[in-house]
Every structure is written in C-alpha cells, then in structure tokens.
Enzyme design. Sequence first.
Site, mmCIF file in Angstrom:
data_model
loop_
_atom_site.group_PDB
_atom_site.id
_atom_site.type_symbol
_atom_site.label_atom_id
_atom_site.label_comp_id
_atom_site.label_asym_id
_atom_site.label_seq_id
_atom_site.Cartn_x
_atom_site.Cartn_y
_atom_site.Cartn_z
ATOM 1 N N PHE A 12 0.791 -1.317 -0.036
ATOM 2 C CA PHE A 12 -0.111 0.076 0.114
ATOM 3 C C PHE A 12 0.725 1.239 0.013
ATOM 4 C CE2 PHE A 12 -2.237 -3.380 2.106
ATOM 5 C CZ PHE A 12 -3.658 -3.471 1.125
ATOM 6 N N GLY A 38 4.035 -2.015 10.890
ATOM 7 C CA GLY A 38 3.209 -2.268 9.588
ATOM 8 C C GLY A 38 3.930 -2.847 8.679
ATOM 9 N N GLY A 67 -2.700 -9.327 9.738
ATOM 10 C CA GLY A 67 -3.475 -8.227 8.961
ATOM 11 C C GLY A 67 -4.449 -7.300 9.891
ATOM 12 N N SER A 115 2.963 -4.333 17.915
ATOM 13 C CA SER A 115 4.028 -3.133 17.911
ATOM 14 C C SER A 115 3.881 -2.800 19.469
ATOM 15 C CB SER A 115 3.467 -2.095 17.122
ATOM 16 O OG SER A 115 2.094 -1.673 17.633
ATOM 17 N N ASP A 132 2.574 3.159 10.223
ATOM 18 C CA ASP A 132 1.806 2.575 8.995
ATOM 19 C C ASP A 132 1.003 1.300 9.455
ATOM 20 O OD1 ASP A 132 0.371 2.784 6.714
ATOM 21 O OD2 ASP A 132 2.150 1.843 5.550
ATOM 22 N N HIS A 135 -5.396 1.188 11.790
ATOM 23 C CA HIS A 135 -5.724 2.587 11.602
ATOM 24 C C HIS A 135 -7.071 2.684 12.312
ATOM 25 C CE1 HIS A 135 -2.866 3.183 8.683
ATOM 26 N NE2 HIS A 135 -3.607 3.023 7.531
HETATM 27 N N1 SAH Z 1 3.550 -0.689 5.183
HETATM 28 C C1 SAH Z 1 3.053 -1.275 4.406
HETATM 29 C C2 SAH Z 1 1.430 -1.632 4.666
HETATM 30 C C3 SAH Z 1 0.975 -1.918 6.349
HETATM 31 S S1 SAH Z 1 -0.643 -2.523 6.208
HETATM 32 C C4 SAH Z 1 2.974 -1.242 2.982
HETATM 33 O O1 SAH Z 1 3.455 -0.127 2.489
HETATM 34 O O2 SAH Z 1 2.821 -2.086 2.139
HETATM 35 C C5 SAH Z 1 -0.862 -2.718 7.909
HETATM 36 C C6 SAH Z 1 -0.123 -3.753 8.743
HETATM 37 O O3 SAH Z 1 -0.146 -3.314 10.221
HETATM 38 C C7 SAH Z 1 -0.825 -4.915 8.436
HETATM 39 O O4 SAH Z 1 0.018 -5.982 7.633
HETATM 40 C C8 SAH Z 1 -1.237 -5.427 9.898
HETATM 41 O O5 SAH Z 1 -0.903 -6.775 10.080
HETATM 42 C C9 SAH Z 1 -0.271 -4.712 10.898
HETATM 43 N N2 SAH Z 1 -0.762 -4.207 11.933
HETATM 44 C C10 SAH Z 1 -1.824 -3.727 12.561
HETATM 45 N N3 SAH Z 1 -2.015 -3.693 13.774
HETATM 46 C C11 SAH Z 1 -0.755 -3.975 14.465
HETATM 47 C C12 SAH Z 1 -0.308 -4.261 15.768
HETATM 48 N N4 SAH Z 1 -0.816 -3.997 16.855
HETATM 49 N N5 SAH Z 1 1.110 -4.559 15.714
HETATM 50 C C13 SAH Z 1 1.805 -5.064 14.791
HETATM 51 N N6 SAH Z 1 1.260 -4.961 13.255
HETATM 52 C C14 SAH Z 1 -0.072 -4.585 13.290
HETATM 53 MG MG MG Z 2 -0.484 2.794 4.906
#
Ligand code: SAH
Ligand code: MG
Length: 200
Positions: A12, A38, A67, A115, A132, A135
């Site tokens: 993304f 992320g 995810g 995280s 990232d 959300h």
């Molecule tokens: N940076 C990536 C897109 C990230 S999408 C790119 O540019 O392609 C968001 C990601 O955050 C997902 O894979 C999801 O598994 C992860 N995520 C969401 N909440 C999280 C958390 N609390 N701890 C770790 N990872 C998390």
């Molecule tokens: Mg993003």
Amino acid sequence: MIDSEIDNLKGFMPKHEGIALTKWSEKFSSIGPIMEIGSYCGKSAIYLSKGAILNDQLVYTIDHHFGSEEHQIKEEYFDSEIFDYKNQRVNTLPLLIKNINKMQVKNIVPIVSNSVDIASKWNAKLGMVFIDGGHSFKAANNDYVSWSTKIKKNGALVIHDIFENPDEGGQAPFEIFQKALKNNFEVYERVDTLACLIKN
Ligand code: SAH
Ligand code: MG
C-alpha cells in the site's frame, strides 16, 4: 534496486510516496536506526532500506502478520494471496520474507509481534519511526504514544494515510499527526498522504 521493481511488490505504498520514504530514511538514518510499524509484505520497508543502507543502518519492521481489520476475509482489502486457507488466517510473513530475498535486501530486521508489546521492551533510540500499522483510533494512538518517545532529537516521525477530508479516508492517522504537532514535532516535508515530522 530500482524503484519500478519495488513498485511491483504487493503493498500500500504508491511510488511517489515510496521515493519520499527512501529520501527521508537516507537523511534520518544518519541519526539512528529506522523503525517501521506495519510491515505487511515489505514494500515500504524496502523503500526505507534503500535509504538506510547508504548509512549502513538497519530498518526494523514490526507486524504480527495477522493483517489489519480491512485485510480480513470479506473486508475491503482482503487478498486471497496472503490468506492461509489451512489455518484460516491472514499471514503476510511468507511474502515479506520472499520479497526481502527477491530484492536481496540485507538491512531489514523483521519483528513478528504486536507493536505495543515490543515498544514496552524497546530501549534503543531511533533516527526515524514510520507509523503505518492499524488504522483504528486506538491502534494509531497506541503506536504514536509508545513509539514517538523513542525518537532521538532531530530524528523523524513519519505517518502514512493522512486524510484531512473524512470522505477520503479514516481519520486516525490525521489525529495522531495533529497530536504530534501539539507536542514537540514540526512538519519537515509532506508528500501526498505521507508526513515527515522532525522532533525538536
Ligand atoms: N507498510 C505496508 C502496509 C502496512 S498495512 C506497505 O507499505 O505495504 C498495516 C499492517 O499493520 C498490517 O500488515 C497489519 O498486520 C499490521 N498491524 C496492525 N496492527 C498491528 C499491531 N498492533 N501490531 C503489529 N502489526 C500491526
Ligand atoms: Mg499505509
């Protein structure tokens, strides 16, 4: 590694924003290592690694690889290629590893966990944090609160998916962006939905 090759990876991060990530990671990795929240399949981490390698610096990238809400089955960004049908779960880790190997990247350190759990145990100060991850307001705020304190002075906080207009996207990243501005951060540069803030 050329940008069009990175642009072909699943993820993304549009190319113009990815190029900004590379530029900022080159600048701020001279201050300390980079931390990404992320990873997904590694697209943004690979843009970051391209800048950080110029300072012989590491890019840590955290993801539990289950995810986000929008990636789950029947949701808007569900993708069958990253769904493990046997275990009935999203699992982006295999494609992250595959992409790191394909691009022959040597300075990415994947961390497979939540995280916030890692933040509570993380002591090293960072040159740049890229948020990232989840959300939802709670997830974005947790990431801001737990990671922004670990950035060195003059280091950077980068936030993705900032939409001032609620019709264009969720407001959680914009909220933490505004929160950072009220604290000790100021805008260094903005590229589309990506903002790079400097810590004073
Ligand atoms: N940076 C990536 C897109 C990230 S999408 C790119 O540019 O392609 C968001 C990601 O955050 C997902 O894979 C999801 O598994 C992860 N995520 C969401 N909440 C999280 C958390 N609390 N701890 C770790 N990872 C998390
Ligand atoms: Mg993003």
